[in-house]
Design an enzyme around this catalytic site. Sequence first.
Site, PDB file in Angstrom:
ATOM      1  N   SER A 142      75.395 -29.196  29.505  1.00 58.86           N
ATOM      2  CA  SER A 142      76.434 -29.713  28.611  1.00 58.86           C
ATOM      3  C   SER A 142      77.610 -28.753  28.598  1.00 58.86           C
ATOM      4  CB  SER A 142      75.903 -29.845  27.184  1.00 58.86           C
ATOM      5  OG  SER A 142      76.966 -30.108  26.278  1.00 58.86           O
ATOM      6  N   TYR A 156      71.465 -26.572  19.952  1.00 57.87           N
ATOM      7  CA  TYR A 156      71.734 -27.415  21.132  1.00 57.87           C
ATOM      8  C   TYR A 156      72.527 -26.615  22.177  1.00 57.87           C
ATOM      9  CZ  TYR A 156      73.540 -31.319  23.943  1.00 57.87           C
ATOM     10  OH  TYR A 156      73.874 -32.160  24.984  1.00 57.87           O
TER      11      TYR A 156
HETATM   12  N1  LIG Z   1      76.224 -38.144  25.746  1.00 57.90           N
HETATM   13  C1  LIG Z   1      76.877 -37.000  25.748  1.00 57.90           C
HETATM   14  O1  LIG Z   1      77.973 -36.870  25.183  1.00 57.90           O
HETATM   15  C2  LIG Z   1      76.306 -35.811  26.466  1.00 57.90           C
HETATM   16  C3  LIG Z   1      77.150 -34.715  26.683  1.00 57.90           C
HETATM   17  C4  LIG Z   1      76.658 -33.596  27.351  1.00 57.90           C
HETATM   18  C5  LIG Z   1      75.356 -33.579  27.786  1.00 57.90           C
HETATM   19  N2  LIG Z   1      74.545 -34.650  27.557  1.00 57.90           N
HETATM   20  C6  LIG Z   1      73.171 -34.554  28.052  1.00 57.90           C
HETATM   21  O2  LIG Z   1      72.897 -35.639  28.925  1.00 57.90           O
HETATM   22  C7  LIG Z   1      71.511 -35.964  28.876  1.00 57.90           C
HETATM   23  C8  LIG Z   1      71.354 -37.452  28.598  1.00 57.90           C
HETATM   24  O3  LIG Z   1      72.017 -37.740  27.372  1.00 57.90           O
HETATM   25  P1  LIG Z   1      72.392 -39.228  26.910  1.00 57.90           P
HETATM   26  O4  LIG Z   1      73.679 -39.132  26.187  1.00 57.90           O
HETATM   27  O5  LIG Z   1      72.228 -40.182  28.026  1.00 57.90           O
HETATM   28  O6  LIG Z   1      71.235 -39.440  25.803  1.00 57.90           O
HETATM   29  P2  LIG Z   1      70.558 -40.766  25.244  1.00 57.90           P
HETATM   30  O7  LIG Z   1      71.493 -41.897  25.336  1.00 57.90           O
HETATM   31  O8  LIG Z   1      70.007 -40.359  23.920  1.00 57.90           O
HETATM   32  O9  LIG Z   1      69.336 -41.015  26.276  1.00 57.90           O
HETATM   33  C9  LIG Z   1      68.342 -40.039  26.360  1.00 57.90           C
HETATM   34  C10 LIG Z   1      67.352 -40.379  27.450  1.00 57.90           C
HETATM   35  O10 LIG Z   1      66.391 -39.314  27.487  1.00 57.90           O
HETATM   36  C11 LIG Z   1      65.117 -39.829  27.136  1.00 57.90           C
HETATM   37  N3  LIG Z   1      64.418 -38.885  26.290  1.00 57.90           N
HETATM   38  C12 LIG Z   1      64.809 -38.372  25.096  1.00 57.90           C
HETATM   39  N4  LIG Z   1      63.862 -37.559  24.611  1.00 57.90           N
HETATM   40  C13 LIG Z   1      62.859 -37.565  25.522  1.00 57.90           C
HETATM   41  C14 LIG Z   1      61.589 -36.948  25.587  1.00 57.90           C
HETATM   42  N5  LIG Z   1      61.144 -36.135  24.607  1.00 57.90           N
HETATM   43  N6  LIG Z   1      60.808 -37.186  26.660  1.00 57.90           N
HETATM   44  C15 LIG Z   1      61.227 -38.007  27.661  1.00 57.90           C
HETATM   45  N7  LIG Z   1      62.410 -38.635  27.650  1.00 57.90           N
HETATM   46  C16 LIG Z   1      63.202 -38.414  26.576  1.00 57.90           C
HETATM   47  C17 LIG Z   1      65.354 -41.141  26.432  1.00 57.90           C
HETATM   48  O11 LIG Z   1      64.191 -41.947  26.564  1.00 57.90           O
HETATM   49  P3  LIG Z   1      63.824 -43.104  25.475  1.00 57.90           P
HETATM   50  O12 LIG Z   1      64.786 -44.223  25.771  1.00 57.90           O
HETATM   51  O13 LIG Z   1      62.415 -43.452  25.742  1.00 57.90           O
HETATM   52  O14 LIG Z   1      64.051 -42.495  24.133  1.00 57.90           O
HETATM   53  C18 LIG Z   1      66.580 -41.654  27.185  1.00 57.90           C
HETATM   54  O15 LIG Z   1      66.208 -42.224  28.426  1.00 57.90           O
HETATM   55  C19 LIG Z   1      70.900 -35.060  27.809  1.00 57.90           C
HETATM   56  O16 LIG Z   1      70.309 -33.938  28.417  1.00 57.90           O
HETATM   57  C20 LIG Z   1      72.103 -34.638  26.979  1.00 57.90           C
HETATM   58  O17 LIG Z   1      71.912 -33.417  26.319  1.00 57.90           O
HETATM   59  C21 LIG Z   1      74.986 -35.766  26.915  1.00 57.90           C
END
Ligand SMILES: NC(=O)c1ccc[n+]([C@@H]2O[C@H](COP(=O)([O-])OP(=O)(O)OC[C@H]3O[C@@H](n4cnc5c(N)ncnc54)[C@H](OP(=O)(O)O)[C@@H]3O)[C@@H](O)[C@H]2O)c1
Length: 247
Positions: A142, A156
């Site tokens: 991130s 985080y």
């Molecule tokens: N969105 C942003 O602004 C942003 C910015 C920087 C970095 N990121 C990073 O990008 C990555 C994805 O984020 P996102 O925004 O796509 O999040 P999201 O929409 O919340 O999706 C999270 C994904 O991870 C899975 N997941 C969550 N907890 C888990 C666990 N304990 N075991 C296995 N799978 C798990 C979820 O599965 P389920 O559907 O089964 O819950 C879902 O497929 C993360 O590492 C996050 O920190 C996101």
Amino acid sequence: MKHQFKGKRVLVTGGSRGIGAAIVTRFAQGGADVALTYSNSAKRAEDMVELAKNLGVKAIAIQADSADANAVIAAVEHTVSELGGIDILVNNAGVALMAPLEEFTLEDFDKTLAVNVRAVFVATQAASKYMQQGGRIINIGSTNAERMPVAGGGVYAMSKSALQGLVKGLARDLGPRGITINNVQPGPVNTEMNPESSEFAETLKGFMALSRYGTVEEIASMVAYLASTEAGYVTGASLMADGGFSA
Ligand SMILES: NC(=O)c1ccc[n+]([C@@H]2O[C@H](COP(=O)([O-])OP(=O)(O)OC[C@H]3O[C@@H](n4cnc5c(N)ncnc54)[C@H](OP(=O)(O)O)[C@@H]3O)[C@@H](O)[C@H]2O)c1
């Protein structure tokens, strides 16, 4: 794009929705066979499998809570037995647990580290055993590893900063085998974790040079670059795709 990843076997953790689902789609469009993990969203994981199969590749969904190290190892083993090996690992699953310092619980501290850091190490250790020369490991970090401009996000941010150190060290372990490991560090991306429709989004836009949220496809395309042969000389790096959030 169509044959870019033909013959490759990919595991994406947290591939049921958000950024992970876009990464699964990008690899399937490129002809790779894909495995994805999820924790709760069985239906959405199956929808992703259908989407990938309709693109003509093998696809499987594996229920595996990233907080459980044995489940992560089992997911890697399952991928190898179903797809016949593993060439690319994308450690994407993550949680963003935020609270003011005085309210932040130890349980949430431990969960953040287990999912965002320990699972990345465990999956890398398990998958790299099976990888050949040219193997690729890509973690979704991130921009908050570089800049955390609001209160409540310290744990985080720490978890994503930990990945910067991890890839630097592991690049040395994996380099002699011709395997690269890198982080992609997104800025705000419109997902359920960080919806662009929230009030908080306006605050975040104020920190960005481009003043807009990123799309999941913009993150998936940087992952695809790092997975490609063109990125063969990139390892131990943390690359930004953050609209200038950290600039
Ligand atoms: N969105 C942003 O602004 C942003 C910015 C920087 C970095 N990121 C990073 O990008 C990555 C994805 O984020 P996102 O925004 O796509 O999040 P999201 O929409 O919340 O999706 C999270 C994904 O991870 C899975 N997941 C969550 N907890 C888990 C666990 N304990 N075991 C296995 N799978 C798990 C979820 O599965 P389920 O559907 O089964 O819950 C879902 O497929 C993360 O590492 C996050 O920190 C996101």
